[in-house]
Design a protein around this motif. Structure first.
Motif, PDB file in Angstrom:
ATOM      1  N   PHE A 108       4.070  -1.723  14.918  1.00 40.16           N
ATOM      2  CA  PHE A 108       3.486  -1.203  13.680  1.00 40.16           C
ATOM      3  C   PHE A 108       2.123  -1.840  13.444  1.00 40.16           C
ATOM      4  O   PHE A 108       2.020  -3.055  13.307  1.00 40.16           O
ATOM      5  CB  PHE A 108       4.384  -1.534  12.483  1.00 40.16           C
ATOM      6  CG  PHE A 108       5.758  -0.932  12.565  1.00 40.16           C
ATOM      7  CD1 PHE A 108       6.013   0.327  12.070  1.00 40.16           C
ATOM      8  CD2 PHE A 108       6.805  -1.645  13.143  1.00 40.16           C
ATOM      9  CE1 PHE A 108       7.287   0.887  12.143  1.00 40.16           C
ATOM     10  CE2 PHE A 108       8.084  -1.094  13.223  1.00 40.16           C
ATOM     11  CZ  PHE A 108       8.319   0.175  12.718  1.00 40.16           C
ATOM     12  N   ASP A 109       1.087  -1.028  13.380  1.00 37.11           N
ATOM     13  CA  ASP A 109      -0.242  -1.520  13.014  1.00 37.11           C
ATOM     14  C   ASP A 109      -0.375  -1.457  11.503  1.00 37.11           C
ATOM     15  O   ASP A 109      -0.215  -0.387  10.912  1.00 37.11           O
ATOM     16  CB  ASP A 109      -1.338  -0.657  13.643  1.00 37.11           C
ATOM     17  CG  ASP A 109      -1.594  -1.050  15.088  1.00 37.11           C
ATOM     18  OD1 ASP A 109      -1.194  -2.165  15.466  1.00 37.11           O
ATOM     19  OD2 ASP A 109      -2.196  -0.249  15.816  1.00 37.11           O
ATOM     20  N   ILE A 110      -0.684  -2.588  10.904  1.00 34.93           N
ATOM     21  CA  ILE A 110      -0.812  -2.642   9.453  1.00 34.93           C
ATOM     22  C   ILE A 110      -2.284  -2.746   9.113  1.00 34.93           C
ATOM     23  O   ILE A 110      -2.993  -3.599   9.649  1.00 34.93           O
ATOM     24  CB  ILE A 110      -0.015  -3.841   8.913  1.00 34.93           C
ATOM     25  CG1 ILE A 110       1.468  -3.568   9.126  1.00 34.93           C
ATOM     26  CG2 ILE A 110      -0.313  -4.099   7.436  1.00 34.93           C
ATOM     27  CD1 ILE A 110       2.302  -4.784   9.210  1.00 34.93           C
ATOM     28  N   SER A 111      -2.746  -1.859   8.228  1.00 35.91           N
ATOM     29  CA  SER A 111      -4.164  -1.867   7.914  1.00 35.91           C
ATOM     30  C   SER A 111      -4.491  -3.090   7.054  1.00 35.91           C
ATOM     31  O   SER A 111      -3.623  -3.665   6.411  1.00 35.91           O
ATOM     32  CB  SER A 111      -4.556  -0.587   7.198  1.00 35.91           C
ATOM     33  OG  SER A 111      -3.710  -0.405   6.094  1.00 35.91           O
ATOM     34  N   ALA A 112      -5.761  -3.463   7.080  1.00 36.80           N
ATOM     35  CA  ALA A 112      -6.206  -4.681   6.402  1.00 36.80           C
ATOM     36  C   ALA A 112      -5.752  -4.683   4.946  1.00 36.80           C
ATOM     37  O   ALA A 112      -5.915  -3.697   4.231  1.00 36.80           O
ATOM     38  CB  ALA A 112      -7.720  -4.785   6.503  1.00 36.80           C
ATOM     39  N   GLY A 113      -5.169  -5.784   4.531  1.00 36.01           N
ATOM     40  CA  GLY A 113      -4.735  -5.922   3.148  1.00 36.01           C
ATOM     41  C   GLY A 113      -3.399  -5.279   2.860  1.00 36.01           C
ATOM     42  O   GLY A 113      -2.899  -5.329   1.745  1.00 36.01           O
ATOM     43  N   GLY A 114      -2.795  -4.669   3.866  1.00 37.88           N
ATOM     44  CA  GLY A 114      -1.504  -4.023   3.668  1.00 37.88           C
ATOM     45  C   GLY A 114      -0.386  -5.039   3.564  1.00 37.88           C
ATOM     46  O   GLY A 114      -0.541  -6.200   3.930  1.00 37.88           O
ATOM     47  N   ASP A 115       0.740  -4.592   3.042  1.00 37.93           N
ATOM     48  CA  ASP A 115       1.893  -5.457   2.906  1.00 37.93           C
ATOM     49  C   ASP A 115       2.588  -5.578   4.264  1.00 37.93           C
ATOM     50  O   ASP A 115       2.947  -4.577   4.858  1.00 37.93           O
ATOM     51  CB  ASP A 115       2.851  -4.853   1.862  1.00 37.93           C
ATOM     52  CG  ASP A 115       3.769  -5.911   1.284  1.00 37.93           C
ATOM     53  OD1 ASP A 115       4.009  -6.918   1.972  1.00 37.93           O
ATOM     54  OD2 ASP A 115       4.236  -5.731   0.149  1.00 37.93           O
ATOM     55  N   TYR A 117       5.301  -5.763   5.805  1.00 35.08           N
ATOM     56  CA  TYR A 117       6.746  -5.548   5.764  1.00 35.08           C
ATOM     57  C   TYR A 117       7.059  -4.188   6.364  1.00 35.08           C
ATOM     58  O   TYR A 117       6.425  -3.197   5.994  1.00 35.08           O
ATOM     59  CB  TYR A 117       7.231  -5.614   4.315  1.00 35.08           C
ATOM     60  CG  TYR A 117       8.576  -4.936   4.082  1.00 35.08           C
ATOM     61  CD1 TYR A 117       9.762  -5.609   4.318  1.00 35.08           C
ATOM     62  CD2 TYR A 117       8.636  -3.618   3.622  1.00 35.08           C
ATOM     63  CE1 TYR A 117      10.978  -4.990   4.122  1.00 35.08           C
ATOM     64  CE2 TYR A 117       9.854  -2.982   3.412  1.00 35.08           C
ATOM     65  CZ  TYR A 117      11.019  -3.675   3.663  1.00 35.08           C
ATOM     66  OH  TYR A 117      12.229  -3.055   3.469  1.00 35.08           O
ATOM     67  N   VAL A 118       7.970  -4.139   7.312  1.00 37.27           N
ATOM     68  CA  VAL A 118       8.460  -2.855   7.803  1.00 37.27           C
ATOM     69  C   VAL A 118       9.971  -2.945   7.968  1.00 37.27           C
ATOM     70  O   VAL A 118      10.527  -3.999   8.231  1.00 37.27           O
ATOM     71  CB  VAL A 118       7.843  -2.420   9.151  1.00 37.27           C
ATOM     72  CG1 VAL A 118       6.437  -1.913   8.994  1.00 37.27           C
ATOM     73  CG2 VAL A 118       7.925  -3.525  10.178  1.00 37.27           C
TER      74      VAL A 118
ATOM     75  N   VAL B  55      -2.308   3.343   5.967  1.00 44.28           N
ATOM     76  CA  VAL B  55      -1.756   2.030   5.644  1.00 44.28           C
ATOM     77  C   VAL B  55      -0.862   1.508   6.765  1.00 44.28           C
ATOM     78  O   VAL B  55      -0.720   0.303   6.943  1.00 44.28           O
ATOM     79  CB  VAL B  55      -0.973   2.024   4.315  1.00 44.28           C
ATOM     80  CG1 VAL B  55      -1.921   2.090   3.135  1.00 44.28           C
ATOM     81  CG2 VAL B  55       0.040   3.148   4.243  1.00 44.28           C
ATOM     82  N   LEU B  56      -0.254   2.431   7.509  1.00 45.56           N
ATOM     83  CA  LEU B  56       0.625   2.002   8.596  1.00 45.56           C
ATOM     84  C   LEU B  56       0.503   2.988   9.742  1.00 45.56           C
ATOM     85  O   LEU B  56       0.563   4.194   9.542  1.00 45.56           O
ATOM     86  CB  LEU B  56       2.079   1.932   8.118  1.00 45.56           C
ATOM     87  CG  LEU B  56       3.068   1.320   9.108  1.00 45.56           C
ATOM     88  CD1 LEU B  56       2.908  -0.195   9.137  1.00 45.56           C
ATOM     89  CD2 LEU B  56       4.491   1.665   8.745  1.00 45.56           C
ATOM     90  N   ASP B  57       0.289   2.435  10.955  1.00 52.65           N
ATOM     91  CA  ASP B  57       0.165   3.260  12.147  1.00 52.65           C
ATOM     92  C   ASP B  57       1.198   2.730  13.132  1.00 52.65           C
ATOM     93  O   ASP B  57       1.026   1.670  13.709  1.00 52.65           O
ATOM     94  CB  ASP B  57      -1.270   3.129  12.681  1.00 52.65           C
ATOM     95  CG  ASP B  57      -1.498   3.967  13.930  1.00 52.65           C
ATOM     96  OD1 ASP B  57      -0.512   4.452  14.500  1.00 52.65           O
ATOM     97  OD2 ASP B  57      -2.659   4.118  14.323  1.00 52.65           O
ATOM     98  N   ALA B  58       2.304   3.451  13.266  1.00 53.09           N
ATOM     99  CA  ALA B  58       3.413   2.936  14.059  1.00 53.09           C
ATOM    100  C   ALA B  58       3.507   3.639  15.393  1.00 53.09           C
ATOM    101  O   ALA B  58       3.254   4.840  15.496  1.00 53.09           O
ATOM    102  CB  ALA B  58       4.713   3.117  13.298  1.00 53.09           C
ATOM    103  N   GLY B  71      10.886   2.073   6.318  1.00 56.65           N
ATOM    104  CA  GLY B  71      10.619   1.555   4.977  1.00 56.65           C
ATOM    105  C   GLY B  71       9.368   0.705   5.005  1.00 56.65           C
ATOM    106  O   GLY B  71       9.145  -0.032   5.949  1.00 56.65           O
ATOM    107  N   ARG B  73       5.985  -1.035   2.207  1.00 53.62           N
ATOM    108  CA  ARG B  73       5.477  -1.220   0.850  1.00 53.62           C
ATOM    109  C   ARG B  73       3.976  -0.982   0.873  1.00 53.62           C
ATOM    110  O   ARG B  73       3.285  -1.431   1.784  1.00 53.62           O
ATOM    111  CB  ARG B  73       5.761  -2.638   0.352  1.00 53.62           C
ATOM    112  CG  ARG B  73       7.242  -2.939   0.261  1.00 53.62           C
ATOM    113  CD  ARG B  73       7.468  -4.227  -0.504  1.00 53.62           C
ATOM    114  NE  ARG B  73       8.791  -4.754  -0.213  1.00 53.62           N
ATOM    115  CZ  ARG B  73       9.006  -5.872   0.489  1.00 53.62           C
ATOM    116  NH1 ARG B  73       7.985  -6.570   0.950  1.00 53.62           N
ATOM    117  NH2 ARG B  73      10.224  -6.291   0.709  1.00 53.62           N
ATOM    118  N   LYS B  75       0.601  -1.623  -1.171  1.00 52.90           N
ATOM    119  CA  LYS B  75      -0.003  -2.404  -2.260  1.00 52.90           C
ATOM    120  C   LYS B  75      -1.036  -1.580  -3.015  1.00 52.90           C
ATOM    121  O   LYS B  75      -1.674  -0.695  -2.445  1.00 52.90           O
ATOM    122  CB  LYS B  75      -0.716  -3.617  -1.667  1.00 52.90           C
ATOM    123  CG  LYS B  75       0.167  -4.829  -1.474  1.00 52.90           C
ATOM    124  CD  LYS B  75      -0.724  -6.017  -1.153  1.00 52.90           C
ATOM    125  CE  LYS B  75       0.011  -7.052  -0.335  1.00 52.90           C
ATOM    126  NZ  LYS B  75      -0.936  -7.994   0.267  1.00 52.90           N
TER     127      LYS B  75
END
Lengths: 155, 105
Positions: A108-115, A117-118, B55-58, B71, B73, B75
């Motif tokens: 999972f790539d999380i963008s900058a400032g993202g939470d 948690y997956v 926000v999420l690239d999976a 799931g 979150r 922000k």
């Protein structure tokens, strides 16, 4: 002659698939650049290779990564796994089921400032460690949790 | 072709709790039936956007369970913000669904 035709069809099919892939890439201008599917990492058969192919040369054990998964999973086809990282600037979270035929389950790539948690559900072939690999600020961190599987969920 | 996803996005403080349920067989390519091996068929990529911003690239493998759950979150979300989810599988099928962030309970 017949063989030739087969080959031709195969080639044509291959080219068609390529065109679709390219079109899919071009159809979402403006959206963030999506990384291509990491084929080498996902097709690695040993978890060490998968980690290497994620680009992690060195892993640091970290207590800031929490893996939420059951101690005993009755059904290996549905093992709920959630990963939370408290490491600042977490960029990527990968989930690896170490003894699966293809250990890397998700990245999972999380963008900058993202939470960071997956939560998802994975299949597990047998009892093994579930490893989370977290990329933060160019460094790689890891944590492990063992999940006992009663009935395997592969195949 | 692909069936719609179920997406729920509820606001908790300034964070949206997003739960996504997709409909997909997620075949591992090793399952056998009377008519032979069921070919590999799984979701490879899932992209979640918040008001158009990713926000999420999976990236997924076939090891994700059938009818996948995801799931996360988000922000800095507000009521009515748009959460969009798009998946693409290894056969090039895709599906995109959108919901607005609703009030938490």
């Amino acid at each position: 002659m017949k063989d030739l035709r087969r080959n031709f069809l195969k080639l044509a099919g291959g080219a068609g698939a390529m065109a679709v892939t390219v079109a899919a890439g071009l159809l979402k201008p403006g959206s963030a650049w999506a990384a291509p599917w990491n084929k080498t990492a996902f097709e690695s058969k040993a978890s060490a290779d998968a980690i290497k192919n994620l680009g992690a040369a060195e892993l640091v054990e970290s207590k800031d990564i929490t893996i939420t998964a059951p101690d005993i999973a009755e059904n290996g086809a549905i093992v709920p796994v959630a990963v939370t990282s408290k490491i600042p600037n977490t960029q990527n979270i990968s989930i690896i089921a170490e003894k699966n035929p293809f250990p890397l389950a998700a990245s999972f790539d999380i963008s900058a400032g993202g939470d960071a948690y997956v939560s998802t559900r994975v299949k597990m072939g047998q009892t093994s460690d579930v490893r989370a690999v977290v990329k933060a600020g160019g460094k790689f961190y890891t944590a492990v949790k063992e999940v006992k599987v009663t009935v395997g969920g592969c195949g | 072709m692909a069936e719609p996803m179920k997406i729920r996005a509820t606001l908790q403080g300034d964070t949206a709790d997003v739960r996504i349920l997709m409909r997909h067989p997620m075949e591992t390519g090793t399952r056998k039936t009377a008519s032979g091996v069921v070919p590999l068929h799984f979701i490879q990529s899932v992209i979640v956007t918040h008001n158009g911003k990713t926000v999420l690239d999976a990236q997924w493998s076939q090891a994700i369970s059938r009818d996948p759950f995801l799931g996360l979150r988000v922000k800095g979300a507000k009521l009515g913000d748009k959460i969009n989810v798009t998946w693409t599988d290894n056969k090039g099928d895709k599906r995109s669904d959108e919901v607005a962030v609703s009030a938490g309970t």
